[in-house]
Design an enzyme around this catalytic site. Structure first.
Site, short mmCIF file in Angstrom:
data_model
loop_
_atom_site.label_atom_id
_atom_site.label_comp_id
_atom_site.label_asym_id
_atom_site.label_seq_id
_atom_site.Cartn_x
_atom_site.Cartn_y
_atom_site.Cartn_z
N ASP A 8 11.33 2.25 -1.54
CA ASP A 8 11.12 2.07 -2.89
C ASP A 8 9.74 3.20 -2.95
O ASP A 8 8.76 2.82 -2.58
CB ASP A 8 10.63 0.64 -3.18
CG ASP A 8 10.08 0.69 -4.85
OD1 ASP A 8 10.80 1.26 -5.51
OD2 ASP A 8 8.84 -0.09 -4.73
N GLU A 67 15.53 3.99 -4.36
CA GLU A 67 15.76 3.62 -5.80
C GLU A 67 15.92 4.97 -6.37
O GLU A 67 15.30 6.05 -6.19
CB GLU A 67 14.65 2.99 -6.27
CG GLU A 67 14.67 2.33 -7.62
CD GLU A 67 13.50 1.63 -8.15
OE1 GLU A 67 13.90 0.81 -9.14
OE2 GLU A 67 12.46 1.82 -7.62
N ASP A 139 6.36 -3.56 -3.68
CA ASP A 139 7.18 -2.37 -3.35
C ASP A 139 7.95 -2.70 -2.21
O ASP A 139 8.99 -2.08 -1.87
CB ASP A 139 6.15 -1.28 -3.17
CG ASP A 139 5.27 -1.25 -4.09
OD1 ASP A 139 5.55 -0.25 -4.89
OD2 ASP A 139 4.02 -1.79 -4.18
#
Length: 158
Positions: A8, A67, A139
Site C-alpha cells: 500500500d 494498489e 497501511d
C-alpha cells in the site's frame, strides 16, 4: 512455496505484507511499513525505492501486488501517491517479478466474498490470516488486503 508481497504505497507511510502460498492456501508471514519522516518529498521517494529493494532482495517474493491510484478531489495527493507507487514499482525492475494492480473496490469485493457475513475489512483480514494482533497501522492492513486479493486473483476467484 511461493510468496506474495502486497504494498500500500504512500508518501508518508508505505505499508507492506508478505503471504506464503502453500498447497493452495495462504499463511501470514510478516508485515511492516516504511515510515517516511523526511520533509523533502523527493528524498522520501528515494527511501521508498531503497527500502523496497532491500525488502525484495531479502525475501524474494514471487508476486507483487499494489494498489491502483484513485483520483478523488485532491489531485495533488493523487500525484504524490502516484510518485510513491512508482518508486515501489521501480524497485522491482531488476527482479523480474510479475506486478498485479488492484483498485480499492476490487479488494473490498474480494474480501467480502471471503466472508460476506462480516463487513469489517480488518476483521476479515485477521480471521482469514489467523492473526491475533490487530495493532497494525492502516497501511499494513491495506497491504495485506491487497496481497489476499492477489492470492484469490491468481486462483481466479475474483
Amino acid at each position: 512455496m511461493k510468496i506474495i508481497l502486497g504494498v500500500d504505497p504512500g508518501s508518508k507511510i508505505t505499508g507492506y505484507g508478505f503471504l506464503e502460498l502453500y498447497k493452495n492456501e495462504i499463511n501470514y508471514l510478516f508485515s511492516g511499513y516504511i515510515f517516511l519522516k523526511d520533509k523533502n518529498f523527493f528524498k522520501r521517494l528515494n527511501i521508498i525505492y531503497k527500502e523496497m529493494k532491500l525488502i525484495i532482495k531479502k525475501y524474494n517474493p514471487n508476486y507483487f501486488a499494489i494498489e491502483k491510484i484513485f483520483v478523488g478531489k485532491n489531485m495533488d495527493s493523487a500525484i504524490k501517491l502516484s510518485h510513491a507507487r512508482s518508486a515501489a514499482i521501480l524497485a522491482l525492475n531488476n527482479f523480474n517479478i510479475p506486478i498485479y494492480e488492484y483498485t480499492f473496490s476490487q479488494v473490498k469485493k474480494c474480501l467480502l466474498k471471503i466472508d460476506n457475513n462480516n463487513t469489517n475489512i480488518k476483521n476479515i483480514i485477521l480471521n482469514r490470516l489467523k492473526i491475533n494482533n490487530n495493532n497494525f497501522k492502516e497501511d499494513v492492513f491495506d497491504a495485506l488486503a491487497i496481497a489476499i486479493t492477489n492470492f484469490y486473483d491468481i486462483k481466479n476467484f475474483i
